[in-house]
Design a protein around this motif. Structure first.
Motif, short mmCIF file in Angstrom:
data_model
loop_
_atom_site.label_atom_id
_atom_site.label_comp_id
_atom_site.label_asym_id
_atom_site.label_seq_id
_atom_site.Cartn_x
_atom_site.Cartn_y
_atom_site.Cartn_z
N ALA A 188 34.67 36.03 34.59
CA ALA A 188 35.00 36.33 33.20
C ALA A 188 34.45 35.26 32.26
O ALA A 188 33.90 35.57 31.19
CB ALA A 188 36.52 36.45 33.04
N PHE A 248 46.36 38.73 37.35
CA PHE A 248 45.33 37.95 36.67
C PHE A 248 45.87 37.38 35.37
O PHE A 248 45.70 36.18 35.06
CB PHE A 248 44.11 38.83 36.42
CG PHE A 248 42.96 38.12 35.76
CD1 PHE A 248 42.26 37.13 36.42
CD2 PHE A 248 42.56 38.44 34.46
CE1 PHE A 248 41.19 36.47 35.83
CE2 PHE A 248 41.50 37.80 33.86
CZ PHE A 248 40.82 36.80 34.53
N ALA A 306 47.33 48.42 36.83
CA ALA A 306 47.02 47.88 38.15
C ALA A 306 47.73 46.55 38.37
O ALA A 306 47.73 45.69 37.47
CB ALA A 306 45.51 47.70 38.31
N ASP A 361 37.51 35.79 39.98
CA ASP A 361 37.63 36.69 38.84
C ASP A 361 37.56 35.90 37.53
O ASP A 361 36.89 36.30 36.57
CB ASP A 361 38.97 37.43 38.94
CG ASP A 361 38.94 38.75 38.20
OD1 ASP A 361 37.88 39.09 37.65
OD2 ASP A 361 39.97 39.44 38.19
N THR A 370 45.69 43.43 37.56
CA THR A 370 45.55 43.05 36.16
C THR A 370 46.70 42.15 35.73
O THR A 370 46.50 41.12 35.08
CB THR A 370 45.51 44.30 35.26
OG1 THR A 370 44.37 45.09 35.60
CG2 THR A 370 45.43 43.92 33.78
N LEU A 421 41.15 40.80 28.99
CA LEU A 421 41.62 41.89 29.85
C LEU A 421 40.91 43.21 29.57
O LEU A 421 41.24 44.24 30.18
CB LEU A 421 43.13 42.09 29.66
CG LEU A 421 44.01 40.88 30.02
CD1 LEU A 421 45.47 41.17 29.68
CD2 LEU A 421 43.88 40.53 31.50
N GLY A 424 38.67 46.31 29.70
CA GLY A 424 38.03 47.01 30.80
C GLY A 424 38.85 47.03 32.07
O GLY A 424 38.46 47.66 33.06
N ARG A 425 40.00 46.35 32.09
CA ARG A 425 40.86 46.33 33.27
C ARG A 425 41.94 47.41 33.16
O ARG A 425 42.41 47.71 32.06
CB ARG A 425 41.51 44.96 33.45
CG ARG A 425 40.52 43.83 33.67
CD ARG A 425 41.24 42.48 33.67
NE ARG A 425 40.28 41.38 33.79
CZ ARG A 425 39.87 40.86 34.93
NH1 ARG A 425 40.35 41.33 36.08
NH2 ARG A 425 39.00 39.87 34.96
N ASP A 426 42.34 47.93 34.27
CA ASP A 426 43.38 48.95 34.31
C ASP A 426 44.72 48.29 33.98
O ASP A 426 45.21 47.43 34.72
CB ASP A 426 43.44 49.59 35.71
CG ASP A 426 44.48 50.69 35.80
OD1 ASP A 426 45.19 50.94 34.80
OD2 ASP A 426 44.57 51.32 36.88
#
Length: 545
Positions: free
Chosen positions: A178, A47, A41, A174, A44, A34, A36-38
């Motif tokens: 990754a 995901f 949000a 996504d 996120t 995770l 670098g993800r907000d």
């Protein structure tokens, strides 16, 4: 008041264990996947939920292939304790548990292993592994009739497979991105990483053959040189030394005061074959190296020491660590780590000076060319403070406990630098000893560490990171050479020329061919362009004409 035990089916127990493992033992995985993800949000969280569901379903489905009412508790207990153990080291030291790391664990001796055990480790494993494992025996397991049990189990496994696909499908692009860009993150998913690594180690890993090693350099022979004295060459294989902390390389602390006083050649841009001893040691003595790395070929073929021995060079391996990893198989070797030499072996573990103990006898009894390999304990962590005597506690305060997280970054570096200070002293003592042998031998020394070390930079500690993503400090290693005037003259070696070229890139790949050249051995496997001394022998030869 009597508390009634809950009643569960085997499948439910497996699911609960899978949920616990993913939630409690995989913080490094979730942090990395995770990154670098907000965090605020919705995408996120969606995901993360998709991955959590998919992995929980996958763990459940795979475990149900093996679990029965009689095996489910022991199986899950092993997985829970294993997950807790590996999660401790992933969290504390940012360990990626791949096949190489599993091999490191298998090869670790008790002296090394006990330094990685701590009260924090015991507490972590008890809380996240042992207690949940004990709790597995609390609920009663319900039974079903055989046909119904088979139908239900099939339904659960099929449902798990469907759930994996259904969960990943909405986030597949996504997820695929990754996995493509963060391939090594899969080595953080516990305990699946341990299961995969152990399976790869035992079933997919190359291993040394039970029979003789494949011959390398069958035509090897020593070149006869009239009136030349025998050569005494000592190769020091360092442990966990990183070039960045050598003052010879510009480090702002004086960690090499003794070597700086000797007429050494310092190679500032040397790189290792791997980030662990298990990889680097066999690789650096093989003709394959990092450039043509082939684990199966490296483990099944002779090392350069066998080639030299076949050519008539006397070879001796002296070890203050966990052995030569097959590099010296069938050759004379001395294990010195428990030699019990007075003043050098406190608490049963010897300082590296023990490698010099009795070396005068070895040299005195030798006839002809002699190569001695000294395998250091060096700066092996995490207990850096155990690697040097009290006289070398010059950088203070130093971390003097095995749990690095309980020390400040400055204390860790102080202890590590003290260990390098002791290595500097050890190498200087060796050079001084070689000088005393100049009446009989042409003497020389080469020091090269097997890999480097992380000291907390970016949250990383120790070593063993997968090579593609390993930081430079785990791959950039110190390399120092010393040549007696007699050796330089007899070898037509221009040491000044070599010093002027010392900033050029070199690596473990050069060692095989340099050793053949140093010991005057000709063989079809010898590649002069990889012998670091050749360019400066040519200069001397041209100047002599």
């Amino acid at each position: 008041m009597r508390i009634s035990r809950p009643a569960l089916h085997t499948e439910t127990l497996v699911l609960l264990a899978a949920l616990w493992l993913l939630a409690a033992c995989n913080a490094p995985f979730w942090h990395s996947i995770l990154a670098g993800r907000d965090p605020h949000a919705p995408g996120t969280w969606a995901f993360m939920a998709a991955l959590f569901t998919a992995f929980a379903a996958a763990y459940t489905g795979f475990a149900l292939l093996l679990a029965t009412r009689w095996t489910v508790r022991p199986l899950l207990a092993i997985l829970l304790v294993t997950g807790a153990c590996v999660s401790f080291y992933m969290e504390r030291y940012s360990v990626y548990f791949d096949r190489t790391m599993f091999a490191n664990v298998i090869a670790t001796n008790w002296g090394e292993a006990r330094e990685l055990l701590s009260i924090e480790f015991v507490r972590h494993v008890l809380l996240l592994g042992v207690l949940p494992a004990v709790a597995l025996w609390w609920p009663r397991l319900l039974s079903r009739r055989p046909l119904r049990a088979a139908a239900v189990r099939t339904g659960w496994i099929t449902g798990a497979a469907i759930m994996v696909v259904a969960s990943l499908l909405p986030v597949f692009a996504d997820f695929a991105s990754a996995m493509r860009n963060q391939r090594e993150v899969r080595h953080l998913l516990a305990p699946g990483n341990v299961v995969a690594a152990s399976a790869s180690y035992y079933f997919g890993r190359a291993s040394r053959p039970a029979g003789p090693l494949a011959v390398v350099g069958q035509d090897a022979r020593t070149v006869a040189t009239p009136d030349r004295r025998p050569t005494l060459f000592v190769l020091v294989v360092g442990e966990t030394a990183r070039a960045q902390n050598f003052s010879l390389n510009g480090y702002d602390r004086l960690t090499n005061p003794e070597l700086a006083k000797r007429d050494i050649v310092n190679f500032r841009n040397a790189t290792s074959c791997g980030t662990s001893t298990e990889v680097s040691l066999p690789c650096m003595f093989s003709p394959y190296g990092r450039e043509n790395y082939d684990e199966r070929a490296i483990l099944s073929h002779e090392s350069v020491l066998h080639v030299l021995h076949r050519a008539g060079v006397q070879v001796l391996w002296r070890d203050n660590q966990s052995g030569c990893k097959g590099v010296c198989a069938g050759l004379p070797a001395e294990q010195m780590d428990h030699a019990a030499v007075e003043g050098l072996c406190p608490e049963g573990q010897c300082y590296d000076e023990v490698l010099l103990h009795g070396l005068d006898r070895v040299v005195r009894d030798a006839h002809g060319n002699l190569l001695v390999v000294l395998h250091q304990l060096g700066s092996h962590g995490p207990a850096y403070y155990r690697r040097y005597p009290a006289a070398f506690r010059r950088f203070a305060p130093a971390c003097e406990q095995d749990e690095l997280r309980r020390c400040t970054p400055a204390e860790i570096v102080n202890a590590y630098d003290n260990s390098l200070l002791y290595t500097d002293y050890f190498l200087a003592q060796l050079i001084d000893f070689l000088k005393t042998q100049s009446g009989r031998y042409d003497t020389a020394m080469l020091y090269m560490s097997d890999h480097g070390e992380s000291l907390g930079e970016s949250g990383l500690y120790l070593h063993g990171m997968p090579y593609p993503i390993a930081p430079d400090v785990q791959k950039h290693v110190p390399m120092v050479a010393w040549f007696s005037p007699g050796f330089a003259s007899a070898s037509h070696l221009d040491v000044g020329c070599l010093r002027s070229r010392a900033a050029q890139p070199v690596s473990h790949d050069n060692l095989f061919h340099t050793l053949l050249g140093v010991m005057q051995v000709q063989a079809s496997v010898y590649q002069p362009d990889k012998d670091i001394l050749v360019p400066c022998r040519a200069v001397t030869a041209r100047n002599a004409q």
